[in-house]
Design a protein around this motif. Sequence first.
Motif, PDB file in Angstrom:
ATOM      1  N   SER A  98       0.804  -1.225   0.000  1.00  0.00           N
ATOM      2  CA  SER A  98       0.000   0.000   0.000  1.00  0.00           C
ATOM      3  C   SER A  98       0.835   1.271   0.000  1.00  0.00           C
ATOM      4  CB  SER A  98      -0.932   0.011   1.227  1.00  0.00           C
ATOM      5  OG  SER A  98      -1.869  -1.039   1.150  1.00  0.00           O
ATOM      6  N   SER A 122      -1.917   5.077  -4.040  1.00  0.00           N
ATOM      7  CA  SER A 122      -2.935   5.812  -3.284  1.00  0.00           C
ATOM      8  C   SER A 122      -4.199   4.959  -3.275  1.00  0.00           C
ATOM      9  CB  SER A 122      -3.220   7.173  -3.934  1.00  0.00           C
ATOM     10  OG  SER A 122      -2.068   7.992  -3.903  1.00  0.00           O
ATOM     11  N   SER A 129      -7.179   5.088  -2.140  1.00  0.00           N
ATOM     12  CA  SER A 129      -8.512   5.653  -2.364  1.00  0.00           C
ATOM     13  C   SER A 129      -8.731   6.099  -3.807  1.00  0.00           C
ATOM     14  CB  SER A 129      -8.746   6.839  -1.422  1.00  0.00           C
ATOM     15  OG  SER A 129      -7.806   7.870  -1.684  1.00  0.00           O
ATOM     16  N   LEU A 130      -7.655   6.137  -4.592  1.00  0.00           N
ATOM     17  CA  LEU A 130      -7.775   6.520  -6.001  1.00  0.00           C
ATOM     18  C   LEU A 130      -7.889   5.271  -6.878  1.00  0.00           C
ATOM     19  CD1 LEU A 130      -5.116   9.382  -6.303  1.00  0.00           C
ATOM     20  CD2 LEU A 130      -7.566   9.561  -5.786  1.00  0.00           C
ATOM     21  N   ASN A 182      -4.048   6.530 -10.247  1.00  0.00           N
ATOM     22  CA  ASN A 182      -2.705   6.245  -9.745  1.00  0.00           C
ATOM     23  C   ASN A 182      -1.672   6.299 -10.871  1.00  0.00           C
ATOM     24  OD1 ASN A 182      -2.112   5.085  -6.758  1.00  0.00           O
ATOM     25  ND2 ASN A 182      -4.272   4.768  -7.276  1.00  0.00           N
ATOM     26  N   GLN A 187     -11.009   1.322  -7.445  1.00  0.00           N
ATOM     27  CA  GLN A 187     -10.131   1.877  -6.422  1.00  0.00           C
ATOM     28  C   GLN A 187      -9.080   0.839  -6.026  1.00  0.00           C
ATOM     29  OE1 GLN A 187     -13.382   3.162  -3.669  1.00  0.00           O
ATOM     30  NE2 GLN A 187     -12.221   5.067  -3.555  1.00  0.00           N
ATOM     31  N   LYS A 219      -7.643   0.165  -3.341  1.00  0.00           N
ATOM     32  CA  LYS A 219      -7.828  -0.530  -2.064  1.00  0.00           C
ATOM     33  C   LYS A 219      -8.549  -1.864  -2.226  1.00  0.00           C
ATOM     34  CE  LYS A 219     -12.051   2.050  -0.867  1.00  0.00           C
ATOM     35  NZ  LYS A 219     -12.632   3.013   0.110  1.00  0.00           N
ATOM     36  N   SER A 268       2.417  -0.808  -8.165  1.00  0.00           N
ATOM     37  CA  SER A 268       3.479   0.031  -7.598  1.00  0.00           C
ATOM     38  C   SER A 268       4.741  -0.063  -8.438  1.00  0.00           C
ATOM     39  CB  SER A 268       3.794  -0.405  -6.156  1.00  0.00           C
ATOM     40  OG  SER A 268       2.714  -0.180  -5.302  1.00  0.00           O
TER      41      SER A 268
END
Length: 255
Positions: free
Chosen positions: A90, A94, A96-97, A102, A145, A147, A158
């Motif tokens: 995480s 981001s 929540s995006l 991202n 999202q 998450k 990432s």
Amino acid sequence: MLKVKNLWKSFNSDTDFQIDVFEDFNLEIEKNTCTAIIGPNGCGKSTLLNLVSGSLPVDKGKIILNNEDITSLPEEKRALKLGRVHQSPSMGVSPSLTILENLSLANKKGETFSLRGLVKKKNLEMFIQMLRDLDLGLEDKLHTQVKYLSGGQRQSLSLIMAAMKHPDLLLLDEHTAALDPKTSHVVMEKTRELLQKHHITTMMVSHHMGDALKYSQRIIMLDKGKIILDKPSVDVSENELLDIYKAKLAERIIA
């Protein structure tokens, strides 16, 4: 390419709890190579990456990247030259995006922009191809999202975000440690494909001896802030690494 010269770093200096991590430490990393940094807990692996990235200041010494002294350069400015993937899935995203947002953020690295104009239609196909190359089905979840993604999906995202602008140096800080073995293998394969495709110079901290050997060209083992092994990966076996590792752990227990 990267030169760490006469590096000194201590914590809790001038107290009874002072810990000297590096004392006159030197290291050079060649361009277009992946160097694995291994060693027991507390040997200085992550501290070294933090010093190179600028998230920790050096006490003495120099860090030179592509003939530029970046020792005093703030972390946010070094980030324009460096990419980093952390252990936690995480930390590099981001949550929540959305995936698209991202990727758009990563593509704006080093630029001035507003959130209102963050997503550009002209970049959509490029992002889709990047995700398609991962072969994880993320190209069909652009508006999801982050998450809601699995740990492996987030870490893969990432990875491509960190490498998107083709950094001078990519830092991988145990980036598969939080993943299960199957997912870890997938992420490591995606890592290798990405590094080979874009010829990105990489320092990879790993606790997994097999991965360190398989996915790097050079192995460096640290112990108490010193280099105790530095060999091409093809010239060292996993058993040899484990024997050295166990011997150093035994020394710590006896001490």
